[in-house]
Design a protein around this motif. Structure first.
Motif, short mmCIF file in Angstrom:
data_model
loop_
_atom_site.label_atom_id
_atom_site.label_comp_id
_atom_site.label_asym_id
_atom_site.label_seq_id
_atom_site.Cartn_x
_atom_site.Cartn_y
_atom_site.Cartn_z
N GLN A 205 18.33 5.53 -1.27
CA GLN A 205 18.72 6.68 -2.09
C GLN A 205 17.99 6.66 -3.43
OE1 GLN A 205 22.95 5.96 -1.81
NE2 GLN A 205 23.25 7.74 -0.49
N ALA A 206 17.93 5.48 -4.06
CA ALA A 206 17.26 5.37 -5.36
C ALA A 206 15.77 5.70 -5.23
CB ALA A 206 17.43 3.96 -5.92
N ASP A 207 15.12 5.15 -4.20
CA ASP A 207 13.69 5.40 -4.02
C ASP A 207 13.42 6.87 -3.73
OD1 ASP A 207 13.21 2.76 -4.43
OD2 ASP A 207 12.94 2.23 -2.32
N ARG A 213 11.56 13.19 -7.85
CA ARG A 213 11.20 13.47 -9.26
C ARG A 213 9.70 13.56 -9.45
NH1 ARG A 213 14.23 12.41 -13.58
NH2 ARG A 213 16.36 11.71 -13.25
N ASN A 214 8.98 12.69 -8.74
CA ASN A 214 7.54 12.59 -8.96
C ASN A 214 6.72 13.45 -8.00
OD1 ASN A 214 7.97 10.73 -10.98
ND2 ASN A 214 7.97 8.99 -9.55
N SER A 215 7.40 14.25 -7.18
CA SER A 215 6.63 14.99 -6.17
C SER A 215 5.85 16.13 -6.83
CB SER A 215 7.55 15.51 -5.07
OG SER A 215 8.57 16.28 -5.65
N LEU A 243 21.21 12.26 2.97
CA LEU A 243 21.03 11.09 2.09
C LEU A 243 21.53 11.35 0.66
CD1 LEU A 243 19.63 8.26 2.37
CD2 LEU A 243 17.61 9.32 1.36
N LEU A 244 21.31 12.59 0.18
CA LEU A 244 21.52 12.84 -1.25
C LEU A 244 22.70 13.75 -1.58
CD1 LEU A 244 17.81 13.47 -2.29
CD2 LEU A 244 19.11 11.37 -2.57
N HIS A 245 23.42 14.23 -0.58
CA HIS A 245 24.49 15.17 -0.89
C HIS A 245 25.44 14.57 -1.93
CE1 HIS A 245 27.78 17.94 -0.65
NE2 HIS A 245 26.94 18.79 -0.07
N PRO A 246 25.71 15.31 -3.01
CA PRO A 246 26.55 14.77 -4.08
C PRO A 246 27.90 14.22 -3.61
CG PRO A 246 25.58 16.84 -4.76
CD PRO A 246 25.21 16.66 -3.32
N SER A 254 21.25 12.13 -8.43
CA SER A 254 21.29 12.64 -7.05
C SER A 254 21.57 14.14 -7.01
CB SER A 254 22.30 11.87 -6.21
OG SER A 254 23.56 11.97 -6.78
N GLU A 255 22.39 14.60 -7.95
CA GLU A 255 22.74 16.01 -7.93
C GLU A 255 21.50 16.88 -8.20
OE1 GLU A 255 26.53 16.33 -9.85
OE2 GLU A 255 26.29 18.52 -9.97
N ASP A 256 20.74 16.49 -9.21
CA ASP A 256 19.51 17.25 -9.52
C ASP A 256 18.52 17.16 -8.37
OD1 ASP A 256 20.47 18.05 -11.90
OD2 ASP A 256 19.40 16.54 -13.10
N ALA A 257 18.41 15.97 -7.78
CA ALA A 257 17.47 15.79 -6.68
C ALA A 257 17.88 16.68 -5.50
CB ALA A 257 17.41 14.33 -6.25
N PHE A 258 19.18 16.72 -5.24
CA PHE A 258 19.69 17.53 -4.14
C PHE A 258 19.37 19.02 -4.38
CE2 PHE A 258 23.14 19.99 -2.12
CZ PHE A 258 22.91 19.63 -0.80
N LYS A 259 19.61 19.47 -5.62
CA LYS A 259 19.33 20.88 -5.96
C LYS A 259 17.84 21.17 -5.78
CE LYS A 259 22.91 21.56 -9.37
NZ LYS A 259 23.10 21.22 -10.78
N ALA A 260 17.00 20.23 -6.23
CA ALA A 260 15.56 20.43 -6.12
C ALA A 260 15.13 20.56 -4.66
CB ALA A 260 14.82 19.27 -6.80
#
Ligand code: GTP
Ligand code: MG
Length: 273
Positions: A205-207, A213-215, A243-246, A254-260
């Motif tokens: 999840q962290a990776d 973020r870096n994509s 994997l990322l659902h809040p 994770s929330e921002d990543a999920f939205k992205a």
């Protein structure tokens, strides 16, 4: 007994510990220590030359703790001086400047320098690390946000604090938690105290959050080749959503990543027939 464990003492008796500061030059290591020990802030930059050493006493529960603080110079020029001082350390204050991305990116190199100097028998597992995201008062220049710093720290089992040596925000809280964790470590036979956050999300999840973020574009974010089909996009999306659902993932960011990821999928599907 582990190499960097202080001599065992009876509970309630005094304990002597060694802590060091680490991080790039000018991130505010000396100012954080000064703010805590002397309750003041100096705005003029006075680079630490080699090492500054100080002793202080603190009370943790029923124990008196004598703390030897070694405040290291961050400049690469002082490597030869620093490398003598890594051993027999129970706590590290690892600092970066939230307005200097380089100083955040350098944290891994600082850990590597310490690991190298401790040698093959050195054990970083029984050292408490407190990561300070410093200079949070400089909101205009901030370029490393809280979730990014917290994710880096907590995925390594380190403590994380937002600090300002200038205003004093977060400094007392950081030192108190840091010292309590070191005492816990000493009383627990040298095992780093278990923190909820370090165990509540996976490395995958962290990776994944870091990768998102870096994509560089939406294809990259979903991990599919440009020109992928609707099915491939949906499949990749579903995997990331699980994997990322809040509701399932408590990793910082994770929330921002999920939205992205949701936005990336929507954008891609718009243009795929
Ligand atoms: P080296 O000793 O060279 O490794 O640097 P250092 O990490 O010890 O940095 P130091 O504490 O000397 O601070 C560097 C500069 O940043 C100084 O000009 C400080 O006044 C400033 N500074 C430190 N902490 C803060 C902070 O929280 N906010 C702001 N605005 N400035 C800070
Ligand atoms: Mg300094």
């Amino acid at each position: 007994m582990e190499a960097n464990m202080p001599k065992r003492k009876e509970p309630g008796k005094s304990l002597r510990i060694k802590v060091i500061s680490m991080g790039n030059a000018e991130v505010g290591k000396s100012c954080i220590i000064k703010r805590y020990c002397e309750k003041r802030f100096v705005s003029k930059y006075l680079a630490t030359i080699g090492i500054d050493y100080g002793v202080t006493k603190v009370q943790v529960r029923d124990r008196e703790i004598k703390v030897n603080i070694f405040d290291m110079a961050g400049h690469p020029f002082f490597y030869e001086v620093r490398n003598e001082f890594y051993k027999d350390t129970q706590g590290v204050i690892l600092v970066y400047d939230v307005g200097q991305k380089d100083s955040f990116d350098a944290l891994d190199a600082w850990l590597a320098e310490m690991k190298q100097d401790l040698g093959p028998h050195g054990n970083m597992e029984n050292i408490v690390f407190a990561v300070c995201a410093n200079k949070i008062d400089c909101t205009k220049h901030r370029c490393v946000d809280e979730s990014e710093g917290r994710l880096w720290a907590e995925s390594k089992g380190f403590l994380y604090f937002e600090t300002s040596a200038q205003t004093g925000e977060g400094i007392n809280e950081m030192f108190q938690t840091f010292y309590v964790s070191i005492v816990d470590l000493c009383e627990n036979g040298g095992k780093r105290p278990f923190t909820n956050s370090s165990a509540s999300f996976t490395k995958e999840q962290a990776d994944t959050i870091r990768r998102i973020r870096n994509s560089k574009d939406s294809w990259d974010m979903l991990g599919v080749k440009p020109g992928a089909s609707r099915d491939e996009v949906n499949k990749a999306y579903r995997k990331l959503a699980v994997l990322l659902h809040p509701d399932k993932c408590v990793a910082p960011g994770s929330e921002d990543a999920f939205k992205a990821v949701v936005n990336a999928r929507t954008a891609l599907l718009k243009n795929i027939k």
